[in-house]
Enzyme design. Structure first.
Site, PDB file in Angstrom:
ATOM      1  N   HIS A 151      15.074 -38.817  44.319  1.00 59.61           N
ATOM      2  CA  HIS A 151      15.208 -38.744  42.867  1.00 59.61           C
ATOM      3  C   HIS A 151      16.063 -39.883  42.328  1.00 59.61           C
ATOM      4  O   HIS A 151      16.855 -40.496  43.043  1.00 59.61           O
ATOM      5  CB  HIS A 151      15.814 -37.398  42.453  1.00 59.61           C
ATOM      6  CG  HIS A 151      17.183 -37.167  43.022  1.00 59.61           C
ATOM      7  ND1 HIS A 151      18.321 -37.740  42.479  1.00 59.61           N
ATOM      8  CD2 HIS A 151      17.597 -36.448  44.082  1.00 59.61           C
ATOM      9  CE1 HIS A 151      19.373 -37.369  43.187  1.00 59.61           C
ATOM     10  NE2 HIS A 151      18.957 -36.580  44.176  1.00 59.61           N
TER      11      HIS A 151
ATOM     12  N   GLU B  19      16.931 -29.310  49.084  1.00 56.16           N
ATOM     13  CA  GLU B  19      18.054 -29.730  49.903  1.00 56.16           C
ATOM     14  C   GLU B  19      18.688 -28.518  50.583  1.00 56.16           C
ATOM     15  O   GLU B  19      18.437 -27.374  50.188  1.00 56.16           O
ATOM     16  CB  GLU B  19      19.108 -30.414  49.024  1.00 56.16           C
ATOM     17  CG  GLU B  19      18.589 -31.692  48.391  1.00 56.16           C
ATOM     18  CD  GLU B  19      19.600 -32.319  47.464  1.00 56.16           C
ATOM     19  OE1 GLU B  19      20.679 -32.690  47.935  1.00 56.16           O
ATOM     20  OE2 GLU B  19      19.281 -32.440  46.285  1.00 56.16           O
TER      21      GLU B  19
END
Length: 142
Positions: free
Chosen positions: A36, A110
């Site tokens: 990202h 994550e």
């Protein structure tokens, strides 16, 4: 013929698992992972692992546009993103350019930081990295 499978299979029936996308059953697939863009959490050095997370900064949005420029002709057929706001916002410019809709996949995420979530503490970061490295090595002990 000892040790050989020759002649042991008389017929094979292949049925496609309809829960698996067709493109996964057709052979070679190229998987491109894109991190990202910069987030407000990155700027503040926060341990930001749990969705929804923090938004992209202006720089992060520009980085997402750069990704769209770089991968517009890469033959991408699908874009999967995590539920994190930062991942969705990073995938959207490329998806728009390709006429695709990003697919939010909850399994892409994550490793959550638990009690250290959103901590700016250096010690929290060190502990988090130690745990991730241990898991990568196969050590899942508490």
């Amino acid at each position: 013929m000892s040790g050989s499978l020759a002649g042991s299979v008389t017929s094979v029936t292949w049925r496609r698992n309809l829960s698996v996308p067709l493109w996964l059953t057709l052979g070679c697939v190229r998987l491109t992972l894109i991190r990202h863009g910069e987030t407000h959490g990155n700027v503040q050095r926060l341990l930001d692992t749990a969705p929804p997370g923090t938004e992209l900064t202006d720089l992060g949005r520009a980085q997402a546009e750069q990704v769209a420029d770089q991968f517009a002709d890469a033959g991408i057929g699908a874009i999967y993103v995590s539920p994190a706001i930062r991942a969705i916002a990073t995938g959207e410019p490329l998806a728009a350019r390709l006429g695709l809709t990003p697919i939010v996949e909850p399994g892409i995420r994550e490793i959550w930081a638990g009690d250290d979530e959103m901590s700016p503490s250096y010690e929290a970061w060190v502990d988090y990295v130690k745990v991730v490295r241990a898991w990568w090595a196969g050590d899942f002990s508490p």
